[in-house]
Scaffold this active site. Structure first.
Site, short mmCIF file in Angstrom:
data_model
loop_
_atom_site.label_atom_id
_atom_site.label_comp_id
_atom_site.label_asym_id
_atom_site.label_seq_id
_atom_site.Cartn_x
_atom_site.Cartn_y
_atom_site.Cartn_z
N SER A 110 9.50 17.37 19.32
CA SER A 110 9.48 16.54 20.88
C SER A 110 10.47 15.41 21.14
CB SER A 110 7.92 16.19 21.03
OG SER A 110 7.78 15.67 22.61
N ASP A 293 6.08 22.24 23.53
CA ASP A 293 6.00 20.88 22.72
C ASP A 293 5.63 21.21 21.30
OD1 ASP A 293 5.71 18.51 21.17
OD2 ASP A 293 5.89 17.51 23.21
#
Length: 511
Positions: A110, A293
């Site tokens: 991320s 993510d």
């Protein structure tokens, strides 16, 4: 693509019982920091960066302090031991030092993936990344798209445009004077459509590893069937060789996908309810692949890095260093159980029911963004943090900070020293204060089982990294091309005529 059990370390017992070196016996870490020789000079130096949204700013502040300690150590060793033989370098400015000159691999999930791309692939300094982060924070979280529950909060276009702008400014591949870079570079830039030698499916994972620049690996997640699987977006083409990879490693995906740099950062940062999932069309036979993510699977990529290292180097080779940097420890005091609601309403059955549901949902979000479970696993695998495995993570002050926290307020510009009200000012100041308090702490925090205060750990990490760099430079004539590639001289076109390679090169030199 099996995931390792959450409650069991995945290191073979044959390696865990081998601890006979002096550095293994010294629990202080000081012996380890200084134990670098020519034989292990090119051992893998790995940096991993957790996810955490805007809290990635705290990770960068930790790295900024690390670069300060590196600069101080460079100066001290130069005074004590003299400059490296044949080196023309005499000064070390902490704001100009490149982390990619001190690490070989950078893994990120991320927001950590974005940082790893900036530091490794675009070869940026930490101050440059901090400035970019302040700009991107306002671009991403300064304008909310939707306030409806469970709806996607923010537009993904500002993130794409921000990364494209960063690539245009810091791209090392194109000639900026001619304005050739449009921000749509691929990641990696020179990936081949097909392996040159299809008969050897493992050649690309092992050949050329000694002729590498700092590689970036972003951990994302792909949807397959009913589950989301962890997926590694690499800047090198890795194949699992059964003759090298131990049976206990996690078999992530193979190869290096041809994605643009902005697509890679979108893929690893597509947090559910925050940004829309990225869909990439790879053509037949794969077709479209959806990326989310990576925090869904492994918000802390340290174990992924360790597993990947073992699959390349084999069972008996420890990393020279694996430094894991977090984005702040979460508050797990209730761990999914509702705290007592204050007042008489807390005794009502309906209120108790809803408070428990809210606590469980809140705990799911905590588990999604925390990395301490992986840290505990890695600490067990490495038999502590006094040798090759280290973890730096702000332990107080960021517990309840949301991924998209962006509060207007007073903030002091480090360049001008002026304090004024700016977008995100309260958020930035809070992270700066919490990180400073953590890094300057002189005592050990027994609640998180530290072997040394963060201040001491940083000094040991810096010394180890500097000693590796110095020995690599001192022995560069043993493999000049490896040194030149590591320093990015071919990539940045700073190779002088007198530095021409003195040995044959391989065709698998991924920049």
């Amino acid at each position: 693509m099996l995931q390792p059990p959450e409650d069991a370390p995945r290191r073979p017992s044959s390696v865990m019982t081998t601890a006979t070196s002096a550095s293994a016996q010294d629990k202080s870490g000081f012996t380890w920091a200084k134990t670098v020789d020519e034989e292990n000079a090119w051992g893998d130096l790995i940096l991993t960066l957790d996810g955490g949204g805007i809290r990635g700013y705290a990770s960068l502040l930790i790295l900024q302090r690390l670069m300060h300690e590196i600069a101080e150590c460079e100066k001290r060793l130069q005074d004590q031991e003299g400059p490296v033989k044949g080196s023309a370098r005499t000064t070390f400015n902490e704001d100009e030092l490149l982390p990619c000159h001190y690490f070989d691999y950078m893994y990120g999930t991320s927001t950590g993936g974005l940082i790893s791309v900036m530091l490794a692939r675009l070869r940026m300094t930490v101050p440059q990344c901090l400035e970019i982060y302040r700009q991107v924070g306002n671009d991403l979280f300064g304008h909310r798209r939707n306030t409806l529950p469970l709806a996607t909060k923010y537009h993904h276009k500002p993130l794409e445009k921000a990364v494209q702008r960063i690539v245009r400014e810091y791209c090392k591949h194109h000639n900026h004077e001619n304005g050739q870079c449009d921000g749509h570079d691929y990641h990696p830039w020179n990936i081949e459509e097909e392996p040159k030698d299809k008969g050897d499916s493992y050649s690309s994972s092992t050949d050329g590893q000694t002729q590498r620049i700092c590689q970036s690996i972003c951990l994302t997640a792909t949807h397959s069937g009913q589950i989301d699987e962890a997926y590694l977006l690499r800047t090198y083409d890795h194949r699992y060789d059964p003759n090298i990879a131990p049976v206990w490693v996690t078999p992530y995906n193979e190869g290096a996908d041809k994605l643009r740099i902005w697509e890679v950062t979108r893929a690893t940062s597509a947090a559910p309810f925050f940004f829309k999932m990225l869909e990439a069309d790879f053509g037949p036979p794969r077709g479209k692949v959806g990326f989310k993510d990576g925090g869904i699977r492994e918000n802390n990529p340290s174990y992924a890095a360790y597993s990947e290292h073992a699959s390349i180097k084999g069972d008996d080779h420890e990393p020279a260093m694996l430094l894991s940097v977090g984005t702040g420890r979460p508050d797990t005091s209730n761990d999914g159980f509702a705290s007592i609601w204050p007042g008489p309403f807390g005794k009502l059955p309906l209120m108790k029911k809803w408070s428990e549901k809210f606590a469980v949902f809140k705990n799911v979000l905590i588990k999604y963004t925390e990395g301490e479970d992986r840290h505990k696993m890695m600490r067990t695998i490495a038999r502590g943090e006094h040798r090759w495995y280290k973890r730096l993570n702000v332990n107080k002050g960021l517990e309840d900070m949301k991924l998209d926290n962006w509060e207007k307020g007073l903030w002091t510009d480090p360049k001008t020293g002026k304090t004024k009200v700016v977008p995100g000012g309260n958020t930035l100041r809070r992270m700066e204060m919490a990180t400073k308090a953590y890094l300057e702490r002189d005592e050990v925090d027994r609640s998180v089982q530290e072997y040394a205060p963060p201040k001491v750990m940083l000094q040991q990490i810096a010394e180890r990294l500097v000693r590796h760099r110095r020995i690599r430079e001192a022995t560069k004539d043993d493999d000049l091309r490896r040194w030149q590639t590591h320093m990015g001289q071919f990539l940045t076109q700073t190779l002088r005529n007198e530095d021409a390679p003195r040995q044959p090169t391989t065709s698998n030199n991924r920049r």
